[in-house]
Design an enzyme around this catalytic site. Structure first.
Site, PDB file in Angstrom:
ATOM      1  CB  THR A 192      28.871  16.818  17.969  1.00 43.73           C
ATOM      2  OG1 THR A 192      29.356  17.813  17.568  1.00 43.73           O
ATOM      3  CG2 THR A 192      29.932  15.634  18.233  1.00 43.73           C
ATOM      4  CG  PHE A 239      28.191  12.459  21.015  1.00 45.80           C
ATOM      5  CD1 PHE A 239      29.364  12.799  21.791  1.00 45.80           C
ATOM      6  CD2 PHE A 239      27.481  13.404  20.912  1.00 45.80           C
ATOM      7  CE1 PHE A 239      29.738  13.973  22.042  1.00 45.80           C
ATOM      8  CE2 PHE A 239      27.520  14.616  21.146  1.00 45.80           C
ATOM      9  CZ  PHE A 239      28.780  15.172  21.782  1.00 45.80           C
TER      10      PHE A 239
END
Lengths: 271, 271
Positions: B171, B173
């Site tokens: 992921t 960010f």
């Protein structure tokens, strides 16, 4: 003519089928999008209708992922105005409502109305399914947010119509099947491709389209699973794949892309 | 240094904060993404860390919508490897598990493991929140899917590690704040714009970037609310906004786009 859709009877997708084909179509409900694609891919059902984007919430990315993995063709598009209603059991008054059930997208699209009335929003799997739940449970302090059609299908009462935040709320659907459609003079083509990292960039592909005079109406990138930060690009372009600008662009695109595939050419539908 | 994130203590976002800053950072949990953006926008908290895309599931579109509406700047990016664990109350054996709680994305990312073990997947609002729920309820036939850190935070037991379908699960960010960062020589810039329908197309914008030699690493379109089938385009491009190719491209882009805004230039992070 059977047409598969995702959701319960009374779902917006079912409404889109009836709007598009009228009484010719027999809508067949399926629990999830994958079931719709598989029914069409395996030729158990000839056609399917799947949501592709909403004008407020954006793309239904699950549909894009299934368009890529399933052996089907896009053979049409249709657009439905989304008009959310507050629906309750017969006899229940609006002042008695404390909770509202619906699909997260419908709750989000009606958030201002929900806040203004201080309702407690409860997430469910489906708009029409929410109507079914409150009917079966006979709950009196709970309403569902769904279409007017869902109220009719389940013999429930509409307490208020048009509760969506924004009236320009439309959902666009793809019709999926197996046919290759002929040129009509007013067509759109959906294609998908990836580009090899370090060799080409997506701008090389856009350059080709631009030079050939092909217009893009939609871009959707999805992850190339297994290659972090590389993407599959889904494009809607104006024209039929047999028309010269697109035909020539597709040939040139092969040299700067890989996994390129035309998902279908189909007549354009306006709002 | 306080950094706001969405989720419960033990969330992947919190892990990303600690990985990025170590003990310098004090993570501050917020119930939803909007609260994180508002805390930073109103300068109640100096920085926020928000998920922008996952290498399997794609963009977190809510983050894009808030990037557009909130007065904040992107001041950095950071990437976390997502390693899902099966977590249960101490003493519970894997053979006793019947149900698994987690966020829909974590359930989807662990779907093969869940199917193989015939677990019944139950959707919750948060990965770490699921660990909290099964701890508080003391349930013995239920596990949660969350990070190893979540198990540690709540003193729970890890029954299995690395249960995600695909190991290339990362992921990315954004770090949000208010600073304008200086050129470092290894930067990325995120910008957003729309194009006026009938006047220009997004290909005009891509042509300018291409001519100036600016490389795109990410394209995300979001609906232009109130104008069905028109879009806001979010682009990540290589380079700092003060560097000549981007600086010149931005000037030219103004003539073919509207609502154009640089959301930030920040140092590139690799996986």
């Amino acid at each position: 003519m059977k047409v598969a859709f995702q959701g319960e009877k009374g779902a917006y997708s079912e409404e889109a089928i009836l709007k598009h084909w009228g009484s010719e179509a027999e809508p067949v409900p399926k629990p999830n999008l994958k079931d719709v694609f598989e029914a069409v891919e395996n030729k158990k059902i000839r056609l399917g209708l799947v949501p592709v984007e909403n004008s407020i919430q954006g793309s239904i990315v699950r549909t894009y992922d299934l368009l890529n993995t399933c052996k089907i063709m896009i053979i049409g598009e249709t657009i439905l105005r989304i008009n959310h209603c507050l629906i309750a059991n017969p006899g229940v008054k609006k002042s008695e409502i404390r909770k509202v059930y619906s699909h997260p997208q419908a709750l989000a699209q009606s958030s201002k109305y929900i806040e203004r009335h201080n309702f407690d929003p409860i997430t469910t799997y489906d708009t029409a399914g929410s109507v079914k739940i409150i009917k079966e449970n006979g709950t009196l302090n709970t309403a569902a947010i769904a279409s007017a059609r869902a109220a009719k299908v389940y013999n429930m009462n509409i307490l208020e119509r048009g509760i969506e935040n924004n009236k320009k709320n439309y959902t666009r659907f793809f019709i999926i099947g197996h046919d290759e459609l002929e040129y009509t003079g007013n067509d759109k083509t959906t294609l998908v491709f990836s580009v090899e990292k370090g060799k080409n960039t997506v701008l090389d592909a856009f350059n080709i389209l631009s030079k050939k005079g092909v217009n893009i109406t939609k871009i959707q990138a999805r992850p190339f699973v297994g290659k972090p930060w590389e993407y599959l690009f889904f494009l809607d372009v104006i024209g039929h794949k047999s028309e010269k600008p697109i035909y020539n662009a597709l040939k040139e695109l092969e040299s700067v892309t890989f996994k390129i595939r035309v998902l279908g050419s189909y007549p354009i539908t306006q709002i």
